[in-house]
Design a protein around this motif. Structure first.
Motif, PDB file in Angstrom:
ATOM      1  N   LEU A 153       0.743  -0.884   0.246  1.00 25.07           N
ATOM      2  CA  LEU A 153       0.168  -0.218  -0.082  1.00 25.07           C
ATOM      3  C   LEU A 153       1.080   1.275  -0.222  1.00 25.07           C
ATOM      4  O   LEU A 153       0.435   2.036  -0.588  1.00 25.07           O
ATOM      5  N   ILE A 154       2.217   0.971   0.908  1.00 27.76           N
ATOM      6  CA  ILE A 154       2.375   2.219   1.184  1.00 27.76           C
ATOM      7  C   ILE A 154       3.007   2.057  -1.121  1.00 27.76           C
ATOM      8  O   ILE A 154       3.425   3.778  -0.616  1.00 27.76           O
ATOM      9  N   GLU A 155       3.958   1.037  -1.015  1.00 33.21           N
ATOM     10  CA  GLU A 155       4.510   1.708  -2.311  1.00 33.21           C
ATOM     11  C   GLU A 155       3.143   2.321  -3.770  1.00 33.21           C
ATOM     12  O   GLU A 155       4.318   2.770  -4.629  1.00 33.21           O
ATOM     13  N   LEU A 156       2.399   1.883  -3.169  1.00 31.86           N
ATOM     14  CA  LEU A 156       1.360   2.113  -4.590  1.00 31.86           C
ATOM     15  C   LEU A 156       0.638   3.753  -4.181  1.00 31.86           C
ATOM     16  O   LEU A 156       0.458   4.369  -5.467  1.00 31.86           O
ATOM     17  N   GLN A 157       1.598   4.100  -3.062  1.00 26.40           N
ATOM     18  CA  GLN A 157       1.565   5.766  -3.111  1.00 26.40           C
ATOM     19  C   GLN A 157       2.335   6.881  -4.123  1.00 26.40           C
ATOM     20  O   GLN A 157       2.329   7.998  -4.896  1.00 26.40           O
ATOM     21  N   LYS A 158       3.187   5.663  -4.771  1.00 25.55           N
ATOM     22  CA  LYS A 158       3.989   6.238  -5.977  1.00 25.55           C
ATOM     23  C   LYS A 158       3.358   6.678  -7.259  1.00 25.55           C
ATOM     24  O   LYS A 158       4.149   7.161  -8.006  1.00 25.55           O
ATOM     25  N   LYS A 159       2.170   6.219  -7.588  1.00 23.63           N
ATOM     26  CA  LYS A 159       1.765   6.399  -9.038  1.00 23.63           C
ATOM     27  C   LYS A 159      -0.032   6.549  -8.435  1.00 23.63           C
ATOM     28  O   LYS A 159      -0.654   6.100  -7.239  1.00 23.63           O
ATOM     29  N   ALA A 171      -8.549  -3.981   4.937  1.00 28.00           N
ATOM     30  CA  ALA A 171      -9.643  -2.570   5.774  1.00 28.00           C
ATOM     31  C   ALA A 171      -8.914  -3.224   7.279  1.00 28.00           C
ATOM     32  O   ALA A 171      -9.326  -2.544   8.410  1.00 28.00           O
ATOM     33  N   MET A 172      -8.397  -4.246   8.528  1.00 26.82           N
ATOM     34  CA  MET A 172      -9.053  -4.532   8.955  1.00 26.82           C
ATOM     35  C   MET A 172      -7.704  -3.824   9.837  1.00 26.82           C
ATOM     36  O   MET A 172      -7.714  -4.010  11.511  1.00 26.82           O
ATOM     37  N   ARG A 173      -6.502  -3.786   8.981  1.00 30.29           N
ATOM     38  CA  ARG A 173      -5.570  -3.010   9.710  1.00 30.29           C
ATOM     39  C   ARG A 173      -5.472  -0.948   9.544  1.00 30.29           C
ATOM     40  O   ARG A 173      -5.892  -0.854   8.296  1.00 30.29           O
ATOM     41  N   GLU A 174      -5.769  -0.860  10.667  1.00 33.01           N
ATOM     42  CA  GLU A 174      -5.451   1.219  10.709  1.00 33.01           C
ATOM     43  C   GLU A 174      -4.541   2.457   9.998  1.00 33.01           C
ATOM     44  O   GLU A 174      -5.281   2.124   8.853  1.00 33.01           O
ATOM     45  N   ILE A 175      -3.293   1.423  10.209  1.00 30.64           N
ATOM     46  CA  ILE A 175      -2.072   2.037   9.531  1.00 30.64           C
ATOM     47  C   ILE A 175      -2.606   1.340   7.740  1.00 30.64           C
ATOM     48  O   ILE A 175      -2.458   2.327   7.096  1.00 30.64           O
ATOM     49  N   ASN A 176      -3.107  -0.176   7.278  1.00 33.30           N
ATOM     50  CA  ASN A 176      -3.907   0.265   6.148  1.00 33.30           C
ATOM     51  C   ASN A 176      -4.774   1.190   5.282  1.00 33.30           C
ATOM     52  O   ASN A 176      -4.535   1.750   4.406  1.00 33.30           O
ATOM     53  N   VAL A 177      -5.369   1.761   6.248  1.00 31.05           N
ATOM     54  CA  VAL A 177      -7.139   2.712   5.712  1.00 31.05           C
ATOM     55  C   VAL A 177      -5.705   3.701   5.577  1.00 31.05           C
ATOM     56  O   VAL A 177      -6.034   4.580   5.248  1.00 31.05           O
ATOM     57  N   ARG A 178      -5.854   4.232   6.991  1.00 29.95           N
ATOM     58  CA  ARG A 178      -4.344   5.732   6.887  1.00 29.95           C
ATOM     59  C   ARG A 178      -3.176   5.770   5.417  1.00 29.95           C
ATOM     60  O   ARG A 178      -3.773   6.373   4.965  1.00 29.95           O
ATOM     61  N   GLU A 179      -2.412   4.522   4.710  1.00 32.19           N
ATOM     62  CA  GLU A 179      -1.719   4.620   3.168  1.00 32.19           C
ATOM     63  C   GLU A 179      -2.890   4.889   2.394  1.00 32.19           C
ATOM     64  O   GLU A 179      -2.346   5.325   1.954  1.00 32.19           O
ATOM     65  N   MET A 180      -4.053   3.505   2.516  1.00 32.55           N
ATOM     66  CA  MET A 180      -4.887   4.367   1.245  1.00 32.55           C
ATOM     67  C   MET A 180      -5.460   5.481   0.775  1.00 32.55           C
ATOM     68  O   MET A 180      -5.573   5.642  -0.045  1.00 32.55           O
ATOM     69  N   LYS A 181      -5.284   6.216   2.001  1.00 38.53           N
ATOM     70  CA  LYS A 181      -6.074   7.969   2.004  1.00 38.53           C
ATOM     71  C   LYS A 181      -5.473   9.078   1.696  1.00 38.53           C
ATOM     72  O   LYS A 181      -5.389  10.102   1.658  1.00 38.53           O
ATOM     73  N   LYS A 182      -3.889   8.334   1.761  1.00 42.26           N
ATOM     74  CA  LYS A 182      -3.060   9.455   1.500  1.00 42.26           C
ATOM     75  C   LYS A 182      -3.486   9.859   0.145  1.00 42.26           C
ATOM     76  O   LYS A 182      -2.997  10.596   0.070  1.00 42.26           O
ATOM     77  N   ASN A 183      -3.436   8.770  -0.897  1.00 39.67           N
ATOM     78  CA  ASN A 183      -3.680   9.669  -2.792  1.00 39.67           C
ATOM     79  C   ASN A 183      -4.566   8.439  -3.038  1.00 39.67           C
ATOM     80  O   ASN A 183      -4.241   8.154  -4.244  1.00 39.67           O
ATOM     81  N   GLY A 184      -5.803   8.658  -2.274  1.00 35.57           N
ATOM     82  CA  GLY A 184      -6.163   7.227  -2.746  1.00 35.57           C
ATOM     83  C   GLY A 184      -7.786   7.699  -1.752  1.00 35.57           C
ATOM     84  O   GLY A 184      -8.500   7.378  -1.248  1.00 35.57           O
ATOM     85  N   ARG A 185      -8.697   6.843  -3.377  1.00 34.18           N
ATOM     86  CA  ARG A 185     -10.492   6.421  -1.944  1.00 34.18           C
ATOM     87  C   ARG A 185     -10.765   5.560  -2.300  1.00 34.18           C
ATOM     88  O   ARG A 185     -10.388   5.135  -3.015  1.00 34.18           O
ATOM     89  N   VAL A 186     -11.241   5.028  -1.208  1.00 33.14           N
ATOM     90  CA  VAL A 186     -11.634   3.433  -0.476  1.00 33.14           C
ATOM     91  C   VAL A 186     -13.465   3.134  -1.031  1.00 33.14           C
ATOM     92  O   VAL A 186     -14.090   3.727  -0.522  1.00 33.14           O
ATOM     93  N   LYS A 228     -15.081  -2.427  10.870  1.00 36.00           N
ATOM     94  CA  LYS A 228     -13.994  -2.079  10.300  1.00 36.00           C
ATOM     95  C   LYS A 228     -14.114  -1.332   8.334  1.00 36.00           C
ATOM     96  O   LYS A 228     -12.962  -0.240   8.352  1.00 36.00           O
ATOM     97  N   TYR A 229     -14.672  -2.138   8.289  1.00 39.04           N
ATOM     98  CA  TYR A 229     -15.282  -2.186   6.623  1.00 39.04           C
ATOM     99  C   TYR A 229     -15.431  -0.606   6.115  1.00 39.04           C
ATOM    100  O   TYR A 229     -15.353   0.132   5.798  1.00 39.04           O
ATOM    101  N   ARG A 230     -16.557  -0.737   7.179  1.00 37.57           N
ATOM    102  CA  ARG A 230     -16.957   0.588   7.480  1.00 37.57           C
ATOM    103  C   ARG A 230     -16.563   2.070   7.465  1.00 37.57           C
ATOM    104  O   ARG A 230     -16.832   3.356   7.042  1.00 37.57           O
ATOM    105  N   ALA A 231     -16.086   1.274   8.619  1.00 39.72           N
ATOM    106  CA  ALA A 231     -15.268   3.235   8.865  1.00 39.72           C
ATOM    107  C   ALA A 231     -14.360   2.794   7.863  1.00 39.72           C
ATOM    108  O   ALA A 231     -13.178   4.890   7.529  1.00 39.72           O
ATOM    109  N   ALA A 232     -13.562   2.255   7.090  1.00 41.44           N
ATOM    110  CA  ALA A 232     -12.403   2.848   6.184  1.00 41.44           C
ATOM    111  C   ALA A 232     -13.479   2.811   4.938  1.00 41.44           C
ATOM    112  O   ALA A 232     -12.301   3.639   4.043  1.00 41.44           O
ATOM    113  N   ALA A 233     -14.523   3.058   4.559  1.00 44.04           N
ATOM    114  CA  ALA A 233     -14.973   3.278   3.350  1.00 44.04           C
ATOM    115  C   ALA A 233     -15.210   5.048   3.078  1.00 44.04           C
ATOM    116  O   ALA A 233     -15.908   5.602   3.836  1.00 44.04           O
ATOM    117  N   ASP A 234     -15.106   5.742   1.733  1.00 43.51           N
ATOM    118  CA  ASP A 234     -15.426   6.744   1.766  1.00 43.51           C
ATOM    119  C   ASP A 234     -17.034   6.642   0.850  1.00 43.51           C
ATOM    120  O   ASP A 234     -17.246   7.806   1.315  1.00 43.51           O
TER     121      ASP A 234
END
Ligand SMILES: Nc1ncnc2c1ncn2[C@@H]1O[C@H](COP(=O)(O)OP(=O)(O)OP(=O)(O)O)[C@@H](O)[C@H]1O
Ligand SMILES: O=C(O)C1=C[C@@H](O)[C@@H](O)[C@H](O)C1
Ligand SMILES: [Mg+2]
Length: 258
Positions: A153-159, A171-186, A228-234
């Protein structure tokens, strides 16, 4: 000026005309997207592309270069899709949700229709580790696999503009949700346990469901994961009784109006 130079000059004029017309065409594509967005109209409309192709075929049917021209138009349309995608999104799109809900199917369709790269997280990890997911779990344990997911997920932020089909547990790990949201929509896809069972019943590729393919177990696991799924979702898109085109249109419509 020699004859050849004179012919080449005409060719150059021709190329410049093509560039200019292509620019106009690309601006029109952008204008259509803006109009659809402002007026809440469906964005993807794949049937329009089919109509356009039919019209073109009819238009060039007597042309000496009809096959070559149609081939060029395939690339033009492909690039129009890319422009469409960039007009709509500047970020990545992460599809999350329960096993069998349709993340891979929908991401595959979206990546084609938006001419954007698709990332199948499970597959990328399998390729990197040279091991099946079952084997990774067996040899190194679940924690190791979950770290692979976080690192990816961190690597995917390059593009940007990637359509990412996440592993069911991302989506079960909070750090993953934070990483996805840095440059993405969930995007959370949902379905009833009955629909999930119908979609996974003929496949043995999901270790977590092995020997437990029934609505009771699916329901139970779904309830555990739901918060957890719901909390992560945009955005959340229910997929029951909808085909992939309808789901993709709903996703793009909702993301556009976020
Ligand atoms: N909207 C739909 N309508 C009918 N069938 C569907 C739909 N979406 C997906 N399917 C079918 O359901 C099955 C599971 O879909 P898919 O593999 O895309 O799910 P997934 O969420 O990626 O699963 P996993 O979490 O295991 O990777 C496939 O056989 C697919 O063809
Ligand atoms: O739901 C899960 O926890 C998983 C789903 C799969 O996509 C794989 O990522 C793995 O089997 C774990
Ligand atoms: Mg999948």
């Amino acid at each position: 000026m020699g004859k050849l130079e004179e012919i080449r000059e005409r060719l150059e004029v021709c190329d410049k005309q093509i560039v200019s017309v292509l620019e106009d065409r690309m601006d029109i594509i952008k204008e259509i997207m803006e109009y659809k967005k402002e007026n809440g109209l469906p964005i993807l409309q794949p049937e329009q592309e089919k109509r356009q192709r039919k019209m073109l075929k009819e238009h060039v049917k007597e042309n000496t270069y009809k096959e070559e021209i149609l081939d060029i138009f395939t690339y033009i349309v492909e690039n129009s899709r890319r422009i469409q995608a960039r007009t709509l999104f500047t970020h990545n799109i992460f599809l999350i949700g329960f096993m069998g809900v349709g993340k891979s199917t929908v991401s595959d369709y979206l990546s084609k229709i938006l001419a954007s790269p698709q990332v199948e997280m499970d597959q990328v990890i399998v390729n990197k580790e040279h091991m099946s997911i079952n084997k990774i779990f067996e040899e190194y344990g679940e924690e190791y696999f979950r770290n692979c997911e976080t690192n990816l997920l961190i690597e995917l932020q390059k593009k940007n503009n990637q359509i990412v089909s996440c592993g069911g547990g991302v989506a079960m790990r909070e750090i993953n949700v934070r990483e996805m949201k840095k440059n993405g929509r969930v995007v959370l896809l949902t379905a009833s346990p009955e629909t999930i069972l119908e979609r996974v019943k003929d496949s043995d590729e999901r270790p977590l469901l092995r020997g437990r393919k029934n609505t009771e177990y699916i329901s139970e696991l779904m309830e555990i994961r739901r918060p957890k799924y719901r909390a992560a979702a945009d955005i959340i898109v229910d997929t029951d009784h909808k085909n992939v085109e309808e789901i993709a249109e709903e996703i793009v419509g909702k993301l556009t109006h976020l």
